[in-house]
Design a protein around this motif. Structure first.
Motif, short mmCIF file in Angstrom:
data_model
loop_
_atom_site.label_atom_id
_atom_site.label_comp_id
_atom_site.label_asym_id
_atom_site.label_seq_id
_atom_site.Cartn_x
_atom_site.Cartn_y
_atom_site.Cartn_z
N ASP A 19 0.84 -1.20 0.00
CA ASP A 19 0.00 0.00 0.00
C ASP A 19 0.87 1.25 0.00
O ASP A 19 0.63 2.20 -0.76
N ASN A 20 1.90 1.25 0.86
CA ASN A 20 2.78 2.41 0.93
C ASN A 20 3.61 2.58 -0.34
O ASN A 20 3.82 3.71 -0.81
N LEU A 21 4.07 1.45 -0.88
CA LEU A 21 4.87 1.54 -2.10
C LEU A 21 4.07 2.08 -3.27
O LEU A 21 4.63 2.66 -4.21
N GLY A 22 2.76 1.90 -3.22
CA GLY A 22 1.91 2.47 -4.25
C GLY A 22 1.74 3.97 -4.13
O GLY A 22 1.26 4.62 -5.08
N LYS A 23 2.14 4.53 -2.99
CA LYS A 23 1.98 5.97 -2.76
C LYS A 23 3.30 6.73 -2.82
O LYS A 23 3.31 7.95 -2.82
N THR A 24 4.41 6.01 -2.79
CA THR A 24 5.71 6.67 -2.66
C THR A 24 6.21 7.18 -4.01
O THR A 24 5.74 6.78 -5.07
N GLN A 45 14.11 3.29 -7.15
CA GLN A 45 14.09 3.13 -5.70
C GLN A 45 13.26 4.23 -5.07
O GLN A 45 13.16 5.35 -5.62
N VAL A 46 12.67 3.91 -3.92
CA VAL A 46 11.90 4.91 -3.21
C VAL A 46 12.83 6.06 -2.82
O VAL A 46 13.93 5.85 -2.30
N ASP A 47 12.40 7.26 -3.08
CA ASP A 47 13.18 8.47 -2.77
C ASP A 47 13.47 8.51 -1.27
O ASP A 47 12.58 8.30 -0.44
N ARG A 48 14.71 8.79 -0.94
CA ARG A 48 15.11 8.84 0.47
C ARG A 48 14.38 9.93 1.26
O ARG A 48 14.34 9.87 2.49
N SER A 49 13.83 10.92 0.57
CA SER A 49 13.12 11.99 1.27
C SER A 49 11.63 11.69 1.42
O SER A 49 10.89 12.50 1.99
N ASP A 50 11.17 10.54 0.92
CA ASP A 50 9.75 10.24 0.98
C ASP A 50 9.31 10.05 2.43
O ASP A 50 9.96 9.33 3.20
N LEU A 53 9.01 6.45 3.91
CA LEU A 53 10.14 5.53 3.87
C LEU A 53 10.54 5.02 5.25
O LEU A 53 10.75 3.81 5.44
N ALA A 54 10.64 5.89 6.23
CA ALA A 54 11.10 5.47 7.57
C ALA A 54 10.18 4.42 8.17
O ALA A 54 10.64 3.45 8.79
#
Length: 220
Positions: A19-24, A45-50, A53-54
């Motif tokens: 679910d989160n990966l669909g929003k990042t 890759q998911v942006d480190r500032s997203d 992510l944490a």
């Protein structure tokens, strides 16, 4: 030592991550590659500032550290915050070795956690090279593979579908890979004997030996 670990993430964990990966927001994966790996890396890759992510990183680390087989295999001292990658058709990651130092931390062990079911994408195998040849790894969603960071490896081209994965690295309390394997084998044998025989003087001696070897080899 190459170890497959089933069910690191359960169905609820996977759903939360997906679910989160669909929003990042994704960025070019070459941003986190070393100089020699950059030319052969083609993924996102998911942006480190997203902001999500944490939360995802904490979930993966918590589930790894809660897994007894992972702890036995890696003797973790530090687990790096995972990267979340996406491979779409045509994307791949050519042969490379992971950086020895990441964020000021020595890396001993690499970990890939599969987030997509294997029948939802074609290709995308993790190929780990060794003196004995190549081993293709493509596991069920939620399963992980643990392998030496010293090994050359690659991700085969994705032909169709979408490959999602989390990748992280471990600094082990036991720097030497052969010593880690000896401790893993010894603890595996101890557990099996305890299940069969219960507590015995011989098992006490094995426990003493394992503890003293761990004390001798550990770097805290």
């Amino acid at each position: 030592m190459l170890i497959m670990i089933a069910n690191v993430l359960d169905a609820d964990n996977l759903q939360s991550l997906r679910d989160n990966l669909g929003k990042t927001r994704y960025v070019d994966g070459r941003r986190t590659a070393g100089r020699e790996a950059r030319p052969v890396k083609r993924n996102e890759q998911v942006d480190r500032s997203d902001p999500l992510l944490a939360e995802m990183q904490d979930l993966v680390i918590d589930r790894l550290l809660a897994n007894p087989l992972f702890r036995m295999a890696t003797r973790p001292h530090v687990v790096r915050p995972p990267l979340f990658s996406r491979y779409e058709p045509g994307m791949a990651y050519g042969s490379h070795v992971d950086d020895a130092i990441m964020g000021g931390m020595r890396t001993d062990i690499s970990v890939t956690i599969f987030l997509s079911e294997p029948d939802t994408y074609e290709g995308g195998e993790l190929v780990i090279e060794s003196a004995a040849g190549e081993q293709d790894v493509k596991l069920a969603a939620g399963d992980a593979v643990v392998y030496p960071t010293t090994a050359l490896h690659r991700v085969a081209p994705v032909v169709s579908g979408e490959r999602l994965a989390a990748v992280t690295w471990v600094r082990s309390l036991i720097r030497d890979a052969d010593a880690r394997e000896l401790l893993f084998d010894l603890e595996t044998a101890r557990h099996a004997l305890f299940e069969r025989l219960g507590k015995t003087p011989e098992l006490d001696l094995l426990a003493k030996t394992q503890s003293n070897l761990l004390r001798r080899w550990a770097e805290d």
